[in-house]
Design a protein around this motif. Structure first.
Motif, PDB file in Angstrom:
ATOM      1  N   SER A  28       0.706  -1.066   0.024  1.00 22.73           N
ATOM      2  CA  SER A  28       0.157   0.000  -0.009  1.00 22.73           C
ATOM      3  C   SER A  28       0.763   1.313  -0.083  1.00 22.73           C
ATOM      4  N   ARG A  29       0.512   2.449  -0.522  1.00 22.17           N
ATOM      5  CA  ARG A  29       1.161   3.724  -0.459  1.00 22.17           C
ATOM      6  C   ARG A  29       0.276   4.682   0.389  1.00 22.17           C
ATOM      7  N   ALA A  30       1.017   4.884   1.686  1.00 21.11           N
ATOM      8  CA  ALA A  30       0.173   5.713   2.383  1.00 21.11           C
ATOM      9  C   ALA A  30       0.161   7.339   1.873  1.00 21.11           C
ATOM     10  N   ARG A  31      -1.071   7.804   1.623  1.00 22.08           N
ATOM     11  CA  ARG A  31      -1.154   9.193   1.069  1.00 22.08           C
ATOM     12  C   ARG A  31      -0.983  10.307   2.244  1.00 22.08           C
ATOM     13  N   ARG A  32       0.014  11.234   1.679  1.00 18.78           N
ATOM     14  CA  ARG A  32       0.238  12.285   2.567  1.00 18.78           C
ATOM     15  C   ARG A  32      -0.997  13.427   2.575  1.00 18.78           C
ATOM     16  N   ILE A  33      -1.298  13.829   3.659  1.00 17.28           N
ATOM     17  CA  ILE A  33      -2.387  14.614   3.915  1.00 17.28           C
ATOM     18  C   ILE A  33      -1.772  15.989   3.971  1.00 17.28           C
ATOM     19  N   TYR A  34      -2.235  16.910   3.069  1.00 19.52           N
ATOM     20  CA  TYR A  34      -1.745  18.328   3.154  1.00 19.52           C
ATOM     21  C   TYR A  34      -2.900  19.199   3.907  1.00 19.52           C
ATOM     22  N   THR A  35      -2.170  20.198   4.602  1.00 14.45           N
ATOM     23  CA  THR A  35      -3.072  21.195   5.397  1.00 14.45           C
ATOM     24  C   THR A  35      -3.451  22.315   4.535  1.00 14.45           C
ATOM     25  N   ARG A  36      -4.090  23.258   4.775  1.00 13.79           N
ATOM     26  CA  ARG A  36      -4.436  24.302   4.185  1.00 13.79           C
ATOM     27  C   ARG A  36      -2.971  25.221   3.988  1.00 13.79           C
ATOM     28  N   GLY A  37      -2.477  25.588   5.159  1.00 12.16           N
ATOM     29  CA  GLY A  37      -1.201  26.209   5.105  1.00 12.16           C
ATOM     30  C   GLY A  37      -0.156  25.878   4.244  1.00 12.16           C
ATOM     31  N   SER A  38       0.112  24.227   4.130  1.00 12.12           N
ATOM     32  CA  SER A  38       1.227  23.822   3.413  1.00 12.12           C
ATOM     33  C   SER A  38       0.974  24.073   1.591  1.00 12.12           C
ATOM     34  N   ILE A  39      -0.687  24.086   1.747  1.00 12.13           N
ATOM     35  CA  ILE A  39      -1.047  24.013   0.030  1.00 12.13           C
ATOM     36  C   ILE A  39      -0.860  25.520  -0.288  1.00 12.13           C
ATOM     37  N   LEU A  40      -1.010  26.313   0.646  1.00 13.36           N
ATOM     38  CA  LEU A  40      -0.734  27.958   0.334  1.00 13.36           C
ATOM     39  C   LEU A  40       0.627  28.212   0.105  1.00 13.36           C
ATOM     40  N   ARG A  41       1.492  27.522   0.934  1.00 17.48           N
ATOM     41  CA  ARG A  41       2.920  27.724   0.973  1.00 17.48           C
ATOM     42  C   ARG A  41       3.501  27.232  -0.419  1.00 17.48           C
ATOM     43  N   ARG A  42       3.104  26.145  -0.802  1.00 16.73           N
ATOM     44  CA  ARG A  42       3.486  25.460  -2.125  1.00 16.73           C
ATOM     45  C   ARG A  42       2.909  26.198  -3.212  1.00 16.73           C
ATOM     46  N   ARG A  43       1.834  26.859  -3.102  1.00 13.20           N
ATOM     47  CA  ARG A  43       1.229  27.717  -4.051  1.00 13.20           C
ATOM     48  C   ARG A  43       2.052  29.099  -4.427  1.00 13.20           C
ATOM     49  N   PHE A  44       2.452  29.585  -3.368  1.00 12.54           N
ATOM     50  CA  PHE A  44       3.202  30.761  -3.312  1.00 12.54           C
ATOM     51  C   PHE A  44       4.541  30.712  -3.768  1.00 12.54           C
ATOM     52  N   ALA A  45       5.149  29.343  -3.387  1.00 11.12           N
ATOM     53  CA  ALA A  45       6.581  28.999  -4.033  1.00 11.12           C
ATOM     54  C   ALA A  45       6.544  28.795  -5.382  1.00 11.12           C
ATOM     55  N   VAL A  46       5.512  28.371  -5.844  1.00  9.77           N
ATOM     56  CA  VAL A  46       5.435  27.955  -7.411  1.00  9.77           C
ATOM     57  C   VAL A  46       5.181  29.493  -8.160  1.00  9.77           C
ATOM     58  N   ARG A  47       4.406  30.384  -7.696  1.00 10.74           N
ATOM     59  CA  ARG A  47       3.959  31.515  -8.427  1.00 10.74           C
ATOM     60  C   ARG A  47       5.388  32.469  -8.063  1.00 10.74           C
ATOM     61  N   PHE A  48       6.218  32.295  -7.167  1.00  8.16           N
ATOM     62  CA  PHE A  48       7.489  33.139  -6.934  1.00  8.16           C
ATOM     63  C   PHE A  48       8.352  32.691  -7.960  1.00  8.16           C
ATOM     64  N   LEU A  49       8.656  31.268  -8.223  1.00  8.41           N
ATOM     65  CA  LEU A  49       9.676  30.949  -9.045  1.00  8.41           C
ATOM     66  C   LEU A  49       9.250  31.029 -10.427  1.00  8.41           C
ATOM     67  N   LYS A  50       8.161  31.002 -10.551  1.00  4.41           N
ATOM     68  CA  LYS A  50       7.632  31.350 -12.117  1.00  4.41           C
ATOM     69  C   LYS A  50       7.990  32.952 -12.588  1.00  4.41           C
ATOM     70  N   TYR A  51       8.178  34.036 -11.569  1.00  4.88           N
ATOM     71  CA  TYR A  51       8.344  35.379 -11.958  1.00  4.88           C
ATOM     72  C   TYR A  51       9.952  35.371 -11.674  1.00  4.88           C
ATOM     73  N   VAL A  52      10.337  34.714 -10.922  1.00  6.76           N
ATOM     74  CA  VAL A  52      12.004  35.100 -10.424  1.00  6.76           C
ATOM     75  C   VAL A  52      12.817  34.470 -11.343  1.00  6.76           C
ATOM     76  N   LEU A  53      12.509  33.250 -11.771  1.00  3.03           N
ATOM     77  CA  LEU A  53      13.621  32.585 -12.703  1.00  3.03           C
ATOM     78  C   LEU A  53      13.505  33.214 -14.275  1.00  3.03           C
ATOM     79  N   PRO A  54      12.457  33.707 -14.799  1.00  2.00           N
ATOM     80  CA  PRO A  54      12.709  34.628 -16.142  1.00  2.00           C
ATOM     81  C   PRO A  54      13.633  35.837 -15.853  1.00  2.00           C
TER      82      PRO A  54
END
Length: 231
Positions: A28-54
């Motif tokens: 079996s593969r145990a599924r990781r449970i994401y909290t609302r805070g971790s989802i927001l941090r991940r979304r912010f990191a993705v957006r930040f890298l989207k602008y910073v890298l270019p």
């Protein structure tokens, strides 16, 4: 033989005993449970890298393109600085300078000014509002001053320019536009028109010579005197 309680059939020879299915690990593969805070941090990191890298890539590309220009400007700046340092000698400017000394008989003299500037290693200094104080023979004094001047510290010669005034404690006043004063010897002279006044009256001339530390004054050129005195 019939099976009874507590009896198990022995495994056949050459056959491996298979574990019971209840003892096997359940894949079996145990599924990781994401909290609302971790989802927001991940979304912010993705957006930040989207602008910073270019932007980082653009800055790196600009630096690669403009780097030769930066090196060329740096070389020009270094060359211009070296030329300026060779063309313009070092200068020193002093506010409220004072030069002191004594003559052969131990009589003091002072040269002061509002400012003094010296070019290079020469001992000649340019003075603004210079003033010289000399002790004369017999304990008297003489004061010389002007708007501009130059003092040779090796020769103790003070050259005065513009509105030169020479005072003596006996009341003698000499005014001219240029004069040379030997502050150590106590002598002065000038070849510009002069006007003198004192207890003797008034005298004008084309120049003057002051000798013997102020005891003798000679007026040169076309001199004219108006004498005043008692019986």
């Amino acid at each position: 033989m019939p099976a009874g309680p507590g009896w198990a059939r022995p495994p056949s020879p050459g056959a491996e005993a298979l574990p019971d299915w209840r003892e096997r690990p359940v894949p079996s593969r145990a599924r990781r449970i994401y909290t609302r805070g971790s989802i927001l941090r991940r979304r912010f990191a993705v957006r930040f890298l989207k602008y910073v890298l270019p932007l980082g890539a653009l800055a790196l590309l600009s630096a690669i393109v403009l780097w030769p220009e930066f090196e060329r400007e740096g070389e020009n700046a270094r060359l211009s600085f070296r030329r300026m340092s060779r063309a313009a000698p070092e200068s020193v400017r002093v506010v409220d300078p004072r030069y002191q000394g004594v003559d052969e008989q131990g009589r003091p003299f002072n040269v002061t000014a509002f400012t003094a500037s010296q070019q290079g290693s020469t001992n000649v200094v340019e003075l603004e509002a210079p003033r010289g104080d000399l002790v004369l023979s017999g304990g008297g004094w003489m004061l010389v001053e002007s708007r501009d001047g130059r003092f040779d510290r090796n020769a103790n010669i003070l050259d005065l320019r513009r509105d030169v005034t020479i005072w003596q404690d006996d009341g003698t006043l000499i005014e001219t536009q240029e004069a040379r004063v030997d502050v150590k010897g106590g002598n002065a002279e000038g070849d510009r028109p002069i006007a003198a006044q004192g207890t003797f009256g008034t005298i004008t001339g084309d120049g003057f010579r002051l000798r013997d530390r102020g005891t003798v004054v000679v007026f040169t050129g076309n001199a004219r005197a108006v004498l005043e005195g008692g019986q």
